[in-house]
Scaffold this active site. Sequence first.
Site, short mmCIF file in Angstrom:
data_model
loop_
_atom_site.label_atom_id
_atom_site.label_comp_id
_atom_site.label_asym_id
_atom_site.label_seq_id
_atom_site.Cartn_x
_atom_site.Cartn_y
_atom_site.Cartn_z
N ASP A 188 0.86 -1.20 0.00
CA ASP A 188 0.00 0.00 0.00
C ASP A 188 0.89 1.25 0.00
O ASP A 188 1.90 1.31 0.71
CB ASP A 188 -0.90 -0.01 1.24
N ILE A 189 0.50 2.25 -0.78
CA ILE A 189 1.30 3.47 -0.91
C ILE A 189 1.27 4.31 0.39
O ILE A 189 2.18 5.10 0.63
CB ILE A 189 0.79 4.30 -2.12
N ASN A 225 -12.82 -3.34 2.59
CA ASN A 225 -13.72 -2.20 2.64
C ASN A 225 -14.65 -2.27 1.44
O ASN A 225 -14.20 -2.45 0.31
CB ASN A 225 -12.92 -0.89 2.62
N GLY A 275 -15.98 2.47 3.65
CA GLY A 275 -14.71 3.20 3.56
C GLY A 275 -13.88 2.89 2.33
O GLY A 275 -12.68 3.16 2.30
N GLN A 276 -14.52 2.33 1.30
CA GLN A 276 -13.78 1.99 0.07
C GLN A 276 -13.53 3.25 -0.74
O GLN A 276 -14.47 4.02 -1.01
CB GLN A 276 -14.57 0.98 -0.76
N HIS A 322 -10.24 -5.11 -3.33
CA HIS A 322 -8.89 -5.33 -2.79
C HIS A 322 -8.98 -5.74 -1.34
O HIS A 322 -9.80 -5.21 -0.58
CB HIS A 322 -8.01 -4.09 -2.94
N LEU A 323 -8.15 -6.67 -0.96
CA LEU A 323 -8.06 -7.11 0.43
C LEU A 323 -6.83 -6.46 1.04
O LEU A 323 -5.71 -6.63 0.55
CB LEU A 323 -7.92 -8.64 0.48
N HIS A 324 -7.05 -5.67 2.11
CA HIS A 324 -5.92 -5.12 2.86
C HIS A 324 -5.37 -6.19 3.79
O HIS A 324 -6.14 -6.89 4.45
CB HIS A 324 -6.37 -3.97 3.77
#
Length: 113
Positions: A30-31, A86, A92-93, A99-101
């Site tokens: 993640d950035i 999310n 909160g997307q 995508h899975l965090h």
Amino acid sequence: MSDCLFCKIVAGQIPSKKVYEDEELLAFHDIGPKAPVHFLVVPKKHVPSLYELEKADAALLGRLVYKAQELARELGCEKGARFVLNCKSDGGQTVEHLHLHVLGGRAMGWPPG
Ligand code: 5GP
Ligand code: ZN
């Protein structure tokens, strides 16, 4: 989808720090990491969110989650990790490509804000 950020990352049009790639999945850091380990696992196929997942994609999501836990272990999250999906605005997307965090390397709080 041509205007999707994560589709562009999948296509290599936007650079990412890759963690894993196969024919169906891509994982990248993640950035804006929210934990010492924070990466995202995405299907290469454009699925806007969990709500748009089709029944036929259930196996793909299963593979994605299985790979996510393998990668979490490989990246040093032996004490556990937080796996977050999310979904849409209340969830909160912000990027509309499923995508899975995976967050780890510290203890997580509960409940999320
Ligand atoms: P969401 O809020 O949709 O659940 O998560 C989107 C995530 O994508 C955020 O954690 C954000 O930091 C990350 N992100 C946004 N733009 C980029 C980018 O260009 N590259 C990478 N690697 N991550 C991004
Ligand atoms: Zn996409």
